[in-house]
Design an enzyme around this catalytic site. Structure first.
Site, short mmCIF file in Angstrom:
data_model
loop_
_atom_site.label_atom_id
_atom_site.label_comp_id
_atom_site.label_asym_id
_atom_site.label_seq_id
_atom_site.Cartn_x
_atom_site.Cartn_y
_atom_site.Cartn_z
N THR A 31 0.64 -1.51 0.44
CA THR A 31 0.13 0.12 0.17
C THR A 31 0.53 1.54 -0.10
OG1 THR A 31 -1.54 -1.16 0.81
CG2 THR A 31 -1.81 1.39 1.43
N SER A 96 2.66 -7.49 1.08
CA SER A 96 1.49 -7.01 1.75
C SER A 96 -0.24 -6.92 0.47
CB SER A 96 1.75 -5.41 2.41
OG SER A 96 0.58 -5.32 3.46
N LEU A 97 -0.21 -6.46 0.22
CA LEU A 97 -1.39 -5.65 -0.82
C LEU A 97 -1.07 -5.77 -2.08
CD1 LEU A 97 -3.81 -4.71 -1.67
CD2 LEU A 97 -3.25 -2.09 -2.39
N ASP A 217 6.45 -8.79 12.91
CA ASP A 217 5.15 -7.71 11.62
C ASP A 217 3.77 -7.60 13.00
OD1 ASP A 217 3.64 -6.63 9.38
OD2 ASP A 217 3.83 -8.48 8.36
N HIS A 242 7.49 -5.89 8.91
CA HIS A 242 6.55 -6.19 7.75
C HIS A 242 7.13 -4.98 6.83
CE1 HIS A 242 2.76 -5.81 5.84
NE2 HIS A 242 3.11 -4.92 5.74
#
Length: 274
Positions: A31, A96-97, A217, A242
């Site tokens: 993101t 992630s995204l 994370d 993360h």
């Protein structure tokens, strides 16, 4: 080799960049991410690979019609960039995204994706911790952007990072994020974060897949769920937060190259990941 390009996909003009030379690896940001999001990983991989980076809708130099985002649309953007670099297939890395986008692409276009590496990926935003995180992001983006940057640093980076010399650059990094972010686009991406559910797509992935979890994370805490959903996927973990590929780029690069290059060496073309 270093070059830039743009491809037209649906109503978007998608910007991308090429670094290095060799088999293609496409990096799909999380993101709000851009090339700086990957730290020196790009340079490390470009020693033996053509590293492809791109701005999918909502970030960087890509422009579109401002409509709400969805995973299939962003997966088509990544696919179009991958095809534009004239690679018969690519090794795909998503964070992630970006891991959700990469998973959808691998499920929908199996002929295009040779291997799939997912970092801090999640199956669904319905998981309570994730849902709360994304809702907080949405609120801070609207009312306190500096606060958003601060909470992002606190939850994406580990204690080890804050104790390292790199922590001295946090203020400069934060200022760069504050002035350089497409905040309207970021808000659209966070709205998509809140709708992510890739249970169906993950179960249809058939390419060799490495899922990388991040030991510290504080955002994605159930990366193993994603690994368990993808048939025959392999799980590995890095002792970082993360953004493990940023904090531990050498270790991450070694894991990726061992996985992707080792799997497809001439002696192991028909082997599977152990």
């Amino acid at each position: 080799m270093s070059a830039t390009g743009v491809v037209n996909v649906d109503d978007a003009r998608v910007a991308y960049r090429l670094h290095g030379r060799g088999p293609a690896v496409v990096l799909v940001n999380g993101t709000g991410g851009g090339d700086g999001h990957w730290g020196d990983l790009i340079e490390r991989l470009a020693r033996s690979r053509t590293v492809v980076t791109l701005d999918y809708s909502g970030a960087g130099e890509t422009t579109d019609n401002g409509a709400p985002l969805d995973l299939p649309t962003l997966a088509r953007q990544v696919a179009a960039v991958s095809e534009a670099v004239a690679a018969p297939h690519v090794d795909l890395v998503g964070h992630s995204l970006g891991a959700a986008i990469a998973t959808v692409l691998a499920a929908e276009r199996p002929e295009l994706v040779r291997t799939l590496t997912l970092v801090a990926g999640f199956l669904t935003a319905a998981e309570p911790r994730l849902k709360l995180t994304f809702e907080l992001w949405r609120r801070l983006i609207a009312v306190d952007r500096e606060g958003f940057i601060q909470i992002l640093a606190l939850t994406t980076l580990s204690d080890k990072f804050f104790a390292s010399p790199l922590a001295a650059h946090l203020d400069a990094l934060a200022q760069g994020i504050l002035t350089g972010t497409n905040w309207e686009g970021l808000a659209r991406q966070v709205e998509l974060d809140l709708r992510v559910d890739i249970h169906a797509e993950a179960s249809r992935v058939r390419c060799p897949t490495l899922v990388v979890g991040c030991a510290h994370d504080q955002i994605v805490t159930r990366a193993r769920d994603l690994c368990d959903r993808i048939p025959d996927a392999t799980f590995s973990e890095i002792d970082a937060g993360h953004q493990a590929y940023f904090e531990a780029s050498e270790e991450f690069a070694a894991k990726f190259l061992t996985f992707a290059d080792g799997l497809y060496s001439p002696r192991r073309l028909s082997s599977s990941v152990s």
